[in-house]
Enzyme design. Structure first.
Site, mmCIF file in Angstrom:
data_model
loop_
_atom_site.group_PDB
_atom_site.id
_atom_site.type_symbol
_atom_site.label_atom_id
_atom_site.label_comp_id
_atom_site.label_asym_id
_atom_site.label_seq_id
_atom_site.Cartn_x
_atom_site.Cartn_y
_atom_site.Cartn_z
ATOM 1 C CD GLU B 16 21.776 -52.644 -94.754
ATOM 2 O OE1 GLU B 16 22.696 -53.746 -95.150
ATOM 3 O OE2 GLU B 16 20.594 -52.822 -95.115
ATOM 4 C CB CYS B 118 21.095 -56.064 -95.048
ATOM 5 S SG CYS B 118 21.899 -56.240 -93.857
ATOM 6 C CG HIS B 137 23.402 -59.440 -93.186
ATOM 7 N ND1 HIS B 137 23.931 -61.025 -92.527
ATOM 8 C CD2 HIS B 137 24.847 -58.394 -93.101
ATOM 9 C CE1 HIS B 137 25.718 -60.228 -91.832
ATOM 10 N NE2 HIS B 137 25.717 -58.673 -93.019
#
Lengths: 210, 210
Positions: B16, B118, B137
């Site tokens: 990421e 996330c 997430h």
């Protein structure tokens, strides 16, 4: 435990490197990143502590080791992965040690797996792998001699009998399907599905089918 | 030149982080990665040379700087990006400096952009951002207080009038649509298309529509 050796050099595409390393780790594969120095070889030196690799967009990554060809062969690792990024790929393609390493994986009697993505596929040319289906970043497509069967596919799996399975792919945008194909080959489809789940891909983008 | 500050800590999700940094650089955005130390704050120390960040799957990345809150604000950068990886996201969410930084970007009169992906979206909670559409997430979804309008979408763009635009996303599998959304907001749709092209995405997977 399945083991993978992932090469890295100055100019390596940091997304392609990191997506491969991280996702293989998620599959339970033991990953070792090996730095490939540019130009004059340091081999024979006892100093194998790696320098920082300055990647293609300036992300600085500390590799696990500097490549020692004597302990990096297919007796030790199940898979050899070569990321792209033009600067890094040229360094790897011009390295005699990398060329020899690729051939040793390709010809090892216990069928190994070789992954090359983006400009990393250039190493298939300089290592003089025999002609077979292959892909790469479009910017280096014209470099492939005619005996390769070049395909414009996200991921190409070439399984010449008795040789390593050669998995090639196109660029950062195909890095996930590339690494999931490697995981399926090395650990099976169930492991691939197990790894894909928590990564939360938009539907239709997990690399099925490649 | 558009400038982005990207946070990194031990335990940050390296895909990421790297997908954001690399792809923003491809869009011509000047990126600076800032290390967030865990626990006791080193601020006030004159030593701002960053340590290696040991990421969630053990990729070791050298950040550009250690966060100095006095020179990391919305006067200097157009965008603040917070990647996931549970270990790194917890460090960031618990950091008073990061909480203050997020609020300063959110409230700056020249509309800034904040990206969280996330577990990085946890920082929206600890920074006490007002309720608005958000995603994260799935593993941290239950932590969001009810005043947030939680959405199970790949990318959520929340534009409260007079505040920073908040862009949130779900995981490594949505990191590309996340960063392309940021590029479109910061540099326009033409730049997004220009960056997407050479990355060679399989058709239908470039993040249109999010």
């Amino acid at each position: 435990m399945v083991k993978a050796l992932i090469l890295i050099a100055d100019g390596t595409e940091e997304m392609e490197f990191t997506i491969a390393y991280d996702t293989l780790i998620r599959a339970g594969i033991e990953c070792t990143s090996a730095f490939i120095p540019r130009g004059l070889s340091p081999y024979g030196s006892s100093d194998t502590s790696p320098p920082l690799a300055v990647c293609s967009r300036q992300v600085k990554i500390l590799p696990d080791i500097t490549l020692d060809p004597l302990s990096a062969g297919p007796e030790k690792y199940d898979a050899l992965i070569i990321p792209g990024g033009m600067g890094g790929a040229v360094t790897m393609a011009e390295s005699t040690e990398v060329q020899n390493l690729v051939r040793s994986y390709y010809n090892h009697p216990e069928k190994r797996t070789i992954g090359m993505i983006c400009a990393g596929s250039k190493v298939a040319i300089t290592a003089k792998l025999p002609g077979q289906p292959i892909t790469s970043h479009p910017s280096v497509q014209s470099e492939f001699p005619e005996h390769f069967e070049y395909k414009e596919q996200n991921v190409v799996v070439s399984a010449v009998p008795g040789k390593a399975t050669l998995v090639t792919s196109r660029g950062p945008g195909t890095a996930f399907p590339f690494v999931f194909t490697l995981i399926e080959l090395l650990c099976g489809k169930d492991k691939r599905d197990e790894v894909v789940g928590p990564m939360i891909f938009p539907s239709g983008t997990t690399g099925y089918p490649f």
